[in-house]
Design an enzyme around this catalytic site. Sequence first.
Site, short mmCIF file in Angstrom:
data_model
loop_
_atom_site.label_atom_id
_atom_site.label_comp_id
_atom_site.label_asym_id
_atom_site.label_seq_id
_atom_site.Cartn_x
_atom_site.Cartn_y
_atom_site.Cartn_z
N LYS A 45 36.98 -2.77 14.21
CA LYS A 45 35.97 -3.39 13.34
C LYS A 45 35.04 -4.21 14.23
O LYS A 45 35.47 -4.82 15.23
CB LYS A 45 36.67 -4.33 12.34
CG LYS A 45 35.72 -5.23 11.56
CD LYS A 45 34.87 -4.47 10.57
CE LYS A 45 33.86 -5.40 9.88
NZ LYS A 45 32.93 -4.63 9.01
N CYS A 129 24.17 -3.95 11.43
CA CYS A 129 24.87 -4.44 10.24
C CYS A 129 23.82 -4.93 9.25
O CYS A 129 23.02 -5.82 9.58
CB CYS A 129 25.83 -5.57 10.57
SG CYS A 129 26.59 -6.22 9.04
O1 LIG Z 1 27.56 -2.65 10.43
C1 LIG Z 1 28.03 -2.76 9.29
N1 LIG Z 1 27.77 -1.82 8.38
C2 LIG Z 1 28.17 -1.91 7.11
O2 LIG Z 1 27.83 -1.03 6.28
N2 LIG Z 1 28.94 -2.97 6.71
C3 LIG Z 1 29.51 -3.81 7.71
C4 LIG Z 1 29.74 -5.21 7.21
O3 LIG Z 1 29.10 -5.61 6.24
O4 LIG Z 1 30.54 -5.90 7.85
N3 LIG Z 1 28.81 -3.82 8.94
#
Ligand SMILES: O=C1NC(=O)NC(C(=O)O)N1
Length: 311
Positions: A45, A129
């Site tokens: 993540k 993001c």
């Molecule tokens: O880069 C991102 N893409 C997304 O669709 N959601 C996540 C997030 O919101 O953490 N981050």
Amino acid sequence: AVSLATSIAGVSLSSCLYNASGPLCTTAEELDAIGNSEAGAILSKSATLEKRAGNPEPRYFETPWGSINSMGLPNEGFQYYLDYASRAEAFAKPYIMSISGLSHQDNVDMIKALAGQKHIAAIELNLSCPNVPGKPQTGYDFEQSRALLQRVFEHVSLPLGVKLPPYFDLPHFDMMAAVLNDYPLAFVTCVNSIGNGLVIDPESESVVIKPKSGFGGIGGDFIKPTALANVRKFYTLLNKDIAIIGCGGVKSGLDAFEHILCGASAVQIGTQFMREGTTCFSRIARELGEIMQQKGYADITSFQGKLRSLD
Ligand SMILES: O=C1NC(=O)NC(C(=O)O)N1
């Protein structure tokens, strides 16, 4: 027999299929599950310097065609994912760290801390993001992207790629490619979610997620045409030593085949992984292998990028 093996900037993947950063890759247990699956790599993540709770819930919603999310970068913090690297060694597959600093300095600080970390195969720098309120996506600001990459490449020693937002206007592809081609990137990952979509429930006459008045990143079936276009366009525009990683709308071997035909060297699975769990990697790999067998392709390079035009 066919081979799904591929290599990105010297990083060998036993399978060209692995997880997209985001779904089910925030805790060590989730990362272990990917390690124990047929995924060709483990991708974390996106990490921020400090641990983050992220946006208020509900912040994720599945639809028949895909997903909407406004997670807000919830993660255990950079050090947690760095510490995980030694644990990832047990899985004999590359461990790739995604980072998404809240400032250029945070990104540089994380990249400096990663210098010489031998258990980390590569870095995926998230420029896209869409869900941190008040934070514009760096990937949509070409000058900011250049400024950040300039500083990043003064310090990075590991293979580094960027996670890009989807682009829609052809001149934007040229403008971003002009930035990316100036740096020794290992890869670009096309695409992150389509930012700020809106899903509503007509029965309750309400939005379905809490943050940002219900606005969130869209993933799944609907975004495949956009994802394929981004893979194809950057495949044609970028230096050949910058690999393209496809992401967006992959839920079958055929979807993965299409991404590779457009030029992807590897393919990430996000929404479908969130839905199905780790069996998606073995299922999609089997389906892709069957398609390659039927078409007489022994490996990925036999058809990679060989999309035909009609002229
Ligand atoms: O880069 C991102 N893409 C997304 O669709 N959601 C996540 C997030 O919101 O953490 N981050």
